[in-house]
Design a protein around this motif. Structure first.
Motif, mmCIF file in Angstrom:
data_model
loop_
_atom_site.group_PDB
_atom_site.id
_atom_site.type_symbol
_atom_site.label_atom_id
_atom_site.label_comp_id
_atom_site.label_asym_id
_atom_site.label_seq_id
_atom_site.Cartn_x
_atom_site.Cartn_y
_atom_site.Cartn_z
ATOM 1 N N MET A 273 30.733 69.221 18.212
ATOM 2 C CA MET A 273 32.006 69.517 17.570
ATOM 3 C C MET A 273 32.934 68.298 17.539
ATOM 4 S SD MET A 273 33.972 71.695 16.007
ATOM 5 C CE MET A 273 32.780 72.983 15.959
ATOM 6 N N GLY A 274 32.790 67.384 18.476
ATOM 7 C CA GLY A 274 33.683 66.240 18.605
ATOM 8 C C GLY A 274 33.884 65.422 17.330
ATOM 9 N N PRO A 275 32.819 64.976 16.667
ATOM 10 C CA PRO A 275 33.006 64.163 15.459
ATOM 11 C C PRO A 275 33.783 64.889 14.354
ATOM 12 C CG PRO A 275 30.756 63.956 16.258
ATOM 13 C CD PRO A 275 31.409 65.043 17.058
ATOM 14 N N THR A 276 33.548 66.162 14.194
ATOM 15 C CA THR A 276 34.257 66.935 13.167
ATOM 16 C C THR A 276 35.739 66.992 13.494
ATOM 17 O OG1 THR A 276 32.304 68.248 12.676
ATOM 18 C CG2 THR A 276 34.436 69.197 12.049
ATOM 19 N N ILE A 277 36.049 67.266 14.742
ATOM 20 C CA ILE A 277 37.456 67.345 15.157
ATOM 21 C C ILE A 277 38.123 65.984 15.023
ATOM 22 C CG2 ILE A 277 38.966 67.713 17.150
ATOM 23 C CD1 ILE A 277 37.040 70.039 17.897
ATOM 24 N N ARG A 278 37.428 64.914 15.416
ATOM 25 C CA ARG A 278 38.001 63.561 15.292
ATOM 26 C C ARG A 278 38.359 63.248 13.839
ATOM 27 N NH1 ARG A 278 34.603 62.457 19.447
ATOM 28 N NH2 ARG A 278 32.873 61.793 18.124
ATOM 29 N N LYS A 279 37.470 63.609 12.909
ATOM 30 C CA LYS A 279 37.746 63.350 11.490
ATOM 31 C C LYS A 279 38.969 64.123 11.010
ATOM 32 C CE LYS A 279 33.098 62.038 10.185
ATOM 33 N NZ LYS A 279 31.868 62.403 9.498
ATOM 34 N N LEU A 280 39.107 65.367 11.466
ATOM 35 C CA LEU A 280 40.264 66.162 11.071
ATOM 36 C C LEU A 280 41.557 65.628 11.683
ATOM 37 C CD1 LEU A 280 38.643 69.701 11.207
ATOM 38 C CD2 LEU A 280 39.435 68.484 9.155
ATOM 39 N N ILE A 281 41.476 65.113 12.903
ATOM 40 C CA ILE A 281 42.646 64.492 13.536
ATOM 41 C C ILE A 281 43.020 63.215 12.768
ATOM 42 C CG2 ILE A 281 43.469 63.289 15.605
ATOM 43 C CD1 ILE A 281 41.812 65.376 17.242
ATOM 44 N N GLU A 282 42.006 62.390 12.438
ATOM 45 C CA GLU A 282 42.250 61.158 11.682
ATOM 46 C C GLU A 282 42.850 61.458 10.309
ATOM 47 O OE1 GLU A 282 38.461 59.195 11.655
ATOM 48 O OE2 GLU A 282 38.538 58.789 13.797
ATOM 49 N N ALA A 283 42.439 62.571 9.696
ATOM 50 C CA ALA A 283 42.977 62.965 8.389
ATOM 51 C C ALA A 283 44.395 63.510 8.506
ATOM 52 C CB ALA A 283 42.062 64.010 7.744
ATOM 53 N N GLY A 284 44.823 63.798 9.742
ATOM 54 C CA GLY A 284 46.163 64.340 9.959
ATOM 55 C C GLY A 284 46.242 65.845 9.776
ATOM 56 N N TRP A 285 45.098 66.524 9.745
ATOM 57 C CA TRP A 285 45.068 67.971 9.523
ATOM 58 C C TRP A 285 45.021 68.778 10.821
ATOM 59 C CZ3 TRP A 285 41.125 68.467 4.914
ATOM 60 C CH2 TRP A 285 41.733 67.948 3.755
ATOM 61 N N VAL A 286 44.637 68.133 11.916
ATOM 62 C CA VAL A 286 44.545 68.808 13.220
ATOM 63 C C VAL A 286 45.305 67.972 14.240
ATOM 64 C CG1 VAL A 286 42.954 69.446 15.090
ATOM 65 C CG2 VAL A 286 42.381 70.006 12.721
ATOM 66 N N GLN A 287 45.966 68.666 15.154
ATOM 67 C CA GLN A 287 46.684 68.012 16.237
ATOM 68 C C GLN A 287 46.198 68.569 17.567
ATOM 69 O OE1 GLN A 287 50.713 68.907 15.205
ATOM 70 N NE2 GLN A 287 50.549 71.066 15.760
ATOM 71 N N THR A 288 46.450 67.819 18.633
ATOM 72 C CA THR A 288 46.044 68.258 19.968
ATOM 73 C C THR A 288 47.236 68.197 20.909
ATOM 74 O OG1 THR A 288 45.459 66.053 20.771
ATOM 75 C CG2 THR A 288 43.741 67.276 19.610
ATOM 76 N N ARG A 289 47.099 68.970 21.973
ATOM 77 C CA ARG A 289 48.075 68.891 23.067
ATOM 78 C C ARG A 289 47.331 69.241 24.341
ATOM 79 N NH1 ARG A 289 50.665 73.620 25.110
ATOM 80 N NH2 ARG A 289 49.957 75.516 24.069
ATOM 81 N N LEU A 290 47.900 68.860 25.470
ATOM 82 C CA LEU A 290 47.287 69.180 26.756
ATOM 83 C C LEU A 290 47.238 70.690 26.933
ATOM 84 C CD1 LEU A 290 48.970 66.542 29.085
ATOM 85 C CD2 LEU A 290 46.635 66.532 28.199
ATOM 86 N N ASN A 291 46.163 71.149 27.536
ATOM 87 C CA ASN A 291 46.008 72.570 27.826
ATOM 88 C C ASN A 291 46.677 72.849 29.172
ATOM 89 O OD1 ASN A 291 45.166 75.154 28.427
ATOM 90 N ND2 ASN A 291 43.026 74.813 27.860
ATOM 91 N N PRO A 292 47.762 73.611 29.188
ATOM 92 C CA PRO A 292 48.460 73.857 30.452
ATOM 93 C C PRO A 292 47.635 74.681 31.441
ATOM 94 C CG PRO A 292 49.414 75.187 28.697
ATOM 95 C CD PRO A 292 48.405 74.278 28.054
ATOM 96 N N ASN A 293 46.604 75.364 30.953
ATOM 97 C CA ASN A 293 45.774 76.193 31.833
ATOM 98 C C ASN A 293 44.529 75.481 32.333
ATOM 99 O OD1 ASN A 293 47.512 78.424 31.499
ATOM 100 N ND2 ASN A 293 46.543 78.854 29.527
ATOM 101 N N ASP A 294 44.223 74.291 31.769
ATOM 102 C CA ASP A 294 43.003 73.568 32.149
ATOM 103 C C ASP A 294 43.204 72.102 31.797
ATOM 104 O OD1 ASP A 294 40.501 72.496 32.592
ATOM 105 O OD2 ASP A 294 39.436 73.942 31.344
ATOM 106 N N ALA A 295 43.485 71.287 32.788
ATOM 107 C CA ALA A 295 43.769 69.872 32.552
ATOM 108 C C ALA A 295 42.576 69.117 31.972
ATOM 109 C CB ALA A 295 44.220 69.208 33.852
ATOM 110 N N ARG A 296 41.387 69.695 32.048
ATOM 111 C CA ARG A 296 40.193 69.027 31.508
ATOM 112 C C ARG A 296 40.048 69.210 30.007
ATOM 113 N NH1 ARG A 296 36.090 72.280 34.733
ATOM 114 N NH2 ARG A 296 37.715 73.759 34.198
ATOM 115 N N SER A 297 40.834 70.089 29.413
ATOM 116 C CA SER A 297 40.676 70.338 27.979
ATOM 117 C C SER A 297 41.997 70.171 27.244
ATOM 118 C CB SER A 297 40.119 71.743 27.743
ATOM 119 O OG SER A 297 41.090 72.727 28.015
ATOM 120 N N ARG A 298 41.884 70.102 25.937
ATOM 121 C CA ARG A 298 43.044 69.995 25.065
ATOM 122 C C ARG A 298 43.035 71.180 24.118
ATOM 123 N NH1 ARG A 298 45.559 65.370 25.654
ATOM 124 N NH2 ARG A 298 46.500 65.275 23.609
ATOM 125 N N LEU A 299 44.206 71.581 23.686
ATOM 126 C CA LEU A 299 44.329 72.644 22.704
ATOM 127 C C LEU A 299 44.458 72.025 21.318
ATOM 128 C CD1 LEU A 299 46.752 74.990 24.647
ATOM 129 C CD2 LEU A 299 44.322 75.361 24.190
#
Length: 129
Positions: free
Chosen positions: A46-72
């Protein structure tokens, strides 16, 4: 059918994997693992697909307050605008593609595909446990 769908998505400037990811995120904020489950993709792929969407400016991330190992993940303002603007085009494309079917035939097809999807989703969930 798959060829027609892929051609249509390319015309819209998005890949099938990116579209499925956008559809999952259009339902709300999710982790990468949740997006992978919703799209029936191995989380490691899933990583490459998400990276492309982030680079396109269509997806954003933030820290997951319930799990520091993941992002929302969520659709950005631009991603939500693209998604919302695409819906009428997608409906027209769907209507054009399925125009050979009566409404009853289309309902039957959707019910059968839903049944297959549910069965295979259950199998993949059982296999990963």
């Amino acid at each position: 059918m798959e060829r027609a769908w892929n051609t249509y998505l390319v015309e819209q400037g998005i890949s099938t994997a990116q579209f499925a990811t956008m559809a999952a995120l259009a339902e709300g904020e999710r982790t990468q693992t949740q997006v992978a489950a919703a799209t029936a993709v191995d989380p490691r792929n899933m990583g490459p697909t998400i990276r492309k969407l982030i680079e396109a400016g269509w997806v954003q991330t933030r820290l997951n307050p319930n799990d520091a190992r993941s992002r929302l993940l969520s659709l950005s303002v631009a991603g939500r605008a693209w998604w919302d603007e695409a819906q009428p085009r997608l409906r027209r494309g769907r209507e054009q593609f399925f125009r050979a079917l009566t409404s009853d035939e289309l309902a039957t097809l959707e019910a059968l595909l839903g049944k297959l999807e549910a069965a295979h989703s259950h199998e993949s969930t059982s296999a990963s446990n």
